[in-house]
Each structure stands twice: as structure tokens, then as C-alpha cells.
Motif scaffolding. Structure first.
Motif, PDB file in Angstrom:
ATOM      1  N   GLN A 177      37.251  40.816  40.106  1.00 35.74           N
ATOM      2  CA  GLN A 177      37.345  40.688  41.277  1.00 35.74           C
ATOM      3  C   GLN A 177      36.799  39.380  41.860  1.00 35.74           C
ATOM      4  O   GLN A 177      37.299  38.323  42.598  1.00 35.74           O
ATOM      5  CB  GLN A 177      37.153  41.625  42.158  1.00 35.74           C
ATOM      6  CG  GLN A 177      38.110  42.746  42.076  1.00 35.74           C
ATOM      7  CD  GLN A 177      37.389  44.222  42.710  1.00 35.74           C
ATOM      8  OE1 GLN A 177      36.303  44.292  42.841  1.00 35.74           O
ATOM      9  NE2 GLN A 177      38.237  45.179  42.656  1.00 35.74           N
ATOM     10  N   ASP A 180      38.490  36.319  40.810  1.00 38.83           N
ATOM     11  CA  ASP A 180      39.757  35.980  41.325  1.00 38.83           C
ATOM     12  C   ASP A 180      39.485  35.502  42.596  1.00 38.83           C
ATOM     13  O   ASP A 180      40.159  34.570  43.108  1.00 38.83           O
ATOM     14  CB  ASP A 180      40.446  37.414  41.871  1.00 38.83           C
ATOM     15  CG  ASP A 180      41.843  37.126  42.486  1.00 38.83           C
ATOM     16  OD1 ASP A 180      42.779  36.588  41.575  1.00 38.83           O
ATOM     17  OD2 ASP A 180      41.850  37.539  43.473  1.00 38.83           O
ATOM     18  N   GLY A 220      42.807  41.279  41.717  1.00 38.07           N
ATOM     19  CA  GLY A 220      43.863  40.370  42.186  1.00 38.07           C
ATOM     20  C   GLY A 220      44.885  39.970  41.356  1.00 38.07           C
ATOM     21  O   GLY A 220      44.777  39.741  40.220  1.00 38.07           O
ATOM     22  N   LYS A 222      46.306  36.954  40.786  1.00 35.96           N
ATOM     23  CA  LYS A 222      45.914  35.726  40.142  1.00 35.96           C
ATOM     24  C   LYS A 222      45.390  35.840  38.860  1.00 35.96           C
ATOM     25  O   LYS A 222      46.019  35.442  37.630  1.00 35.96           O
ATOM     26  CB  LYS A 222      45.233  34.597  40.985  1.00 35.96           C
ATOM     27  CG  LYS A 222      44.635  33.513  40.144  1.00 35.96           C
ATOM     28  CD  LYS A 222      43.959  32.563  41.369  1.00 35.96           C
ATOM     29  CE  LYS A 222      42.660  33.194  42.122  1.00 35.96           C
ATOM     30  NZ  LYS A 222      42.258  32.587  43.105  1.00 35.96           N
ATOM     31  N   VAL A 223      44.267  36.578  38.821  1.00 34.13           N
ATOM     32  CA  VAL A 223      43.265  36.861  37.444  1.00 34.13           C
ATOM     33  C   VAL A 223      44.261  37.669  36.771  1.00 34.13           C
ATOM     34  O   VAL A 223      44.410  37.659  35.404  1.00 34.13           O
ATOM     35  CB  VAL A 223      42.196  37.453  37.876  1.00 34.13           C
ATOM     36  CG1 VAL A 223      41.479  38.133  36.583  1.00 34.13           C
ATOM     37  CG2 VAL A 223      41.220  36.359  38.405  1.00 34.13           C
TER      38      VAL A 223
END
Length: 428
Positions: A177, A180, A220, A222-223
Motif C-alpha cells: 500500500q 502504491d 492498489g 497500480k502495484v
């Protein structure tokens, strides 16, 4: 040309909007003016500003990314023009307490780096405290291939303890997190290799221990996309469930692991999980399989090759089940005997017990085929009453004494084995 930007994060604790919005496919919007304050899309997470704004227009603009949305914990403001002073001036329109709340919600991306570092260290500490002293060299890929493999095995082996696995999952999610939040800022670069290596450890442990709680829920997108791509490149798709005991791919999957101890460990946990999940279908059979498993582990704890062979044979035995000559009533017979004759002294009553079970199977077959039977509490209670009566009429003291427990457990088993019971007369 745009100069180097100053990046801020804005915590996503704003007004809750409708989350059931259909995705439009729009990824970027280039806005001149009106949409800055009129556009409302909770999914929006990043705003790039290269225009001078002030007062309420500035506050309304940056609030575009301050909308709650699934798996979105904050919004990002990439400031190319330098609006910090303008923002302070805009906030002067609010009362002191409100100003403080707003300023607390607006933070430089740099402020997340100490949090990221702390979460990274906590992950390392978990393994170091467990004796995996070279974990930091592992996750930074500073070991030889052979040493890397051995330390990786040690890290996965440590996670056999379910409490440590739970802690590892929590710490890893927190770390991801933070990643991200910071990525793609260069401040995240020192943590990219460790991120991929920790995720690899998790994937190996997930497969070894058949633990589907080891996942990226709450991380998230994206990660999550980055680590998913990494695992897929290693042939370990996180979207695929761990290979189960009776899968056609199970033995192939196990033998991909060159370490015999790791092979034996994966087989052990696959068998243990299957016995636990299937225990209610045939309590006595799966209890005996679990006991055999424990006996193999105890007897061959220092001989991994022999243990793997014995576990393979146990897998075959479980797959065969009770065998081709098994009868529908066998699990019920074993269950009743195990509950009523804990001292094992049933030789004098075996014929009466068998007759009683035959009568009970007829009762089960007659009742559970009724429409919505399991939803009708009165019908279930009536069946339990008949079974208790059978126990009394058996003239077997042990059955009579345990009739309440036996009726409850027999009905519960019948619910799990309904198709087998109904198949006694339909030939299915």
C-alpha cells in the motif's frame, strides 16, 4: 516544457459518491477550465496541474481527486506550476480548525517514505527473528543463485506457522500500500526489488501451504498489476488457485520443486487441507487418513525422500476412498460406532447395530427426498425423532444412551451425503 513537479497526496476521506459507475474507457482528460470544478468522477486519482489557480477555484479543483472509490485510499496532485502559496491563501477563507483539517489531509509524497521504510524493515524483522538472517540480501538479490534458493526455501519454510503467515500477509499488504502511494516517484526505486521478492515468497508459501488467504486484496491496482505481471513471468499466476491434491497437475507441480523437503512439505499440506475440508463428508475415514499422515510425518521426519514416497502412497489411498466394494451405509456405521462405543467394546452388539443402521438408512431415504426438506425444520425434527426411536428400539445400551448426539450427527452426515442416500433406490 514542464519543470520538475511537486507531488502531494490528498487522503481519500471526502464525500461518498455512487460506486456503481460504469467504466467509460477514458484514462486521461485534458481540461482548460470548466471541468476543473464541474467534473465528478470518484475513480479519478491523479491530477496534473500546470495552470495558476486561486481561492475557491483551487480548492474545488484539487477536490476532484478527493472522492472515495474502491481500492482508492488517496488522491495525487502533481503540481507543475507551484501552487503551495496560493493554497495557503485559499485556506485562509476557512476557520482555523477547518484549515488545520485540510492541511493535515494534504501531504508531500516525501512524507510516505519513512512509512514505507518502516514497513519494509518490519517485513525483514519478521524473517530475521525467525532465523532467516540473510533475508535482506535475498530480497535485494545480492546472493549467489544457490544461496538465493536456499534462503528462499528457509523463508517459505518459516511461514509454515499459520500465525507467522497471517502476520506476513498483513505486513506485506501494508508495504505494498505504501509502494502504491509512492510509485512511480523515484523515491520508491530502492524498494522495487524487495517488493518483487517478498511477493515471490508469498506466492511460494501460498502454493506450498494451499493458503488462499495469501492474496493482494486491499492493494492498489497500480502495484497489483506490477506484481501480477512479475509472478506471471515466473510461471506463478496469482489468479490461479493453488494446485489441489487430486488435480491432474498436482504431482507435476510438486516435482518442479528440486528440494525433497519442499516436495514433502507441499504434499503434507495438500493432504492435510483435503482431509480438513472433506472431514464432514466421512468423519471417521478422514480422521484415519489424518492419523496416517501424522504417523508418516513422525516416522520419516529425517528422510525426505522416503516421506515423499509414503505421502504419495497416502494420496493414492485417499483418492481410492473406501474402495469399489464400499456401501452407502459404511460412513454412517463407522460414525455411530465411533461415537457410541468409545471403549471399542461392541462385539456383543454388532448384529443389532447393523440392523439398526439398515433401518435408519431406510428412514433417511424416505424423508430427505421430500421437496425443500432441509429448509423445513419440522421435517428435519421429525426425522431426528425417528432416528432416536430407532436407537431406543435397538436394545443396545450405548445407542440408547447417546441417542441425542447420534441423531444429530447422523442427520448432519445425511445432509452431506444426500445424493448417495437417494441413489440407493434410483441406481445413481
Amino acid at each position: 516544457m514542464l519543470r520538475e513537479a511537486e507531488v502531494f497526496t490528498l487522503s481519500g476521506e471526502g464525500v461518498h459518491f455512487d460506486r456503481n459507475m460504469h467504466e467509460t474507457g477514458v484514462a486521461f482528460l485534458i481540461v482548460c477550465d470548466m471541468l476543473l470544478t464541474g467534473f465528478d468522477a470518484p475513480i479519478e486519482q491523479v491530477m496534473y496541474i500546470d495552470k495558476r489557480l486561486s481561492e475557491h477555484n483551487l480548492l474545488q479543483t484539487i477536490a476532484r481527486v478527493n472522492r472515495t472509490y474502491k481500492e482508492k485510499t488517496r488522491g495525487y496532485i502533481v503540481d507543475y506550476i507551484g501552487l503551495t502559496e496560493n493554497l495557503k491563501e485559499a485556506l485562509s477563507l476557512y476557520a482555523g480548525e477547518d484549515q488545520e483539517d485540510l492541511l493535515n489531509g494534504l501531504q508531500s509524497i516525501d512524507s510516505e517514505v519513512p512509512v514505507l521504510e518502516s514497513r519494509y524493515r518490519r517485513l525483514l524483522q519478521l524473517f530475521q527473528e525467525g532465523g532467516v538472517s540473510q533475508i535482506e540480501r535475498l530480497v535485494n538479490q545480492k546472493l549467489s543463485p544457490e544461496d538465493h534458493y536456499q534462503v528462499l526455501l528457509a523463508a517459505v519454510e518459516l511461514l509454515e506457522d499459520i500465525r507467522l503467515r497471517d502476520s506476513f500477509n498483513v505486513y506485506l499488504k501494508k508495504f505494498l500500500q505504501s509502494m502504491d502511494i509512492v510509485m512511480p516517484n523515484a523515491l520508491a526505486n530502492p524498494y522495487k526489488l524487495p517488493m518483487y521478492q517478498f511477493v515471490h515468497i508469498q506466492a511460494r508459501a501460498r502454493e506450498r501451504y494451499k493458503d488462499e488467504t495469501m492474496n493482494f486484496h486491499g492493494v492498489g491496482q497500480k502495484v497489483r498489476s506490477l506484481v501480477n505481471e512479475h509472478l506471471i513471468s515466473l510461471g506463478m499466476s496469482p489468479r490461479v488457485k493453488p494446485v489441489e491434491l487430486f488435480s491432474d497437475e498436482f504431482i507435476k507441480s510438486v516435482k518442479k520443486e528440486p528440494d525433497l523437503k519442499a516436495q514433502a512439505s507441499e504434499m503434507e499440506h495438500a493432504i492435510r487441507k483435503h482431509c480438513k475440508v472433506s472431514a464432514d463428508d466421512d468423519p471417521v475415514f478422514y480422521k484415519s487418513m489424518s492419523e496416517k499422515l501424522d504417523e508418516i510425518i513422525k516416522k520419516h521426519s529425517d528422510n525426505w525422500e522416503q516421506m515423499a514416497l509414503k505421502l504419495g502412497a497416502l494420496r493414492d489411498e485417499i483418492l481410492a476412498g473406501r474402495g469399489p466394494d464400499a456401501k452407502v451405509e459404511d460412513p454412517f456405521f463407522d460414525l455411530i460406532v465411533s461415537l457410541a462405543f468409545k471403549d471399542g467394546d461392541m462385539a456383543a452388539h454388532i448384529d443389532k447395530v447393523k440392523l439398526t443402521i439398515v433401518a435408519i438408512m431406510d428412514d433417511l431415504n424416505e424423508h430427505i427426498g421430500n421437496l425443500d426438506f432441509w429448509e423445513r425444520e419440522d421435517l428435519v425434527a421429525e426425522l431426528q425423532g425417528k432416528i432416536k426411536k430407532r436407537m431406543i428400539l435397538s436394545k443396545v445400551p450405548q445407542l440408547k444412551a447417546q441417542r441425542e448426539l447420534l441423531a444429530t450427527e447422523v442427520v448432519a452426515l445425511a445432509r452431506r451425503r444426500e445424493k448417495d442416500i437417494l441413489g440407493m433406490t434410483t441406481g445413481e
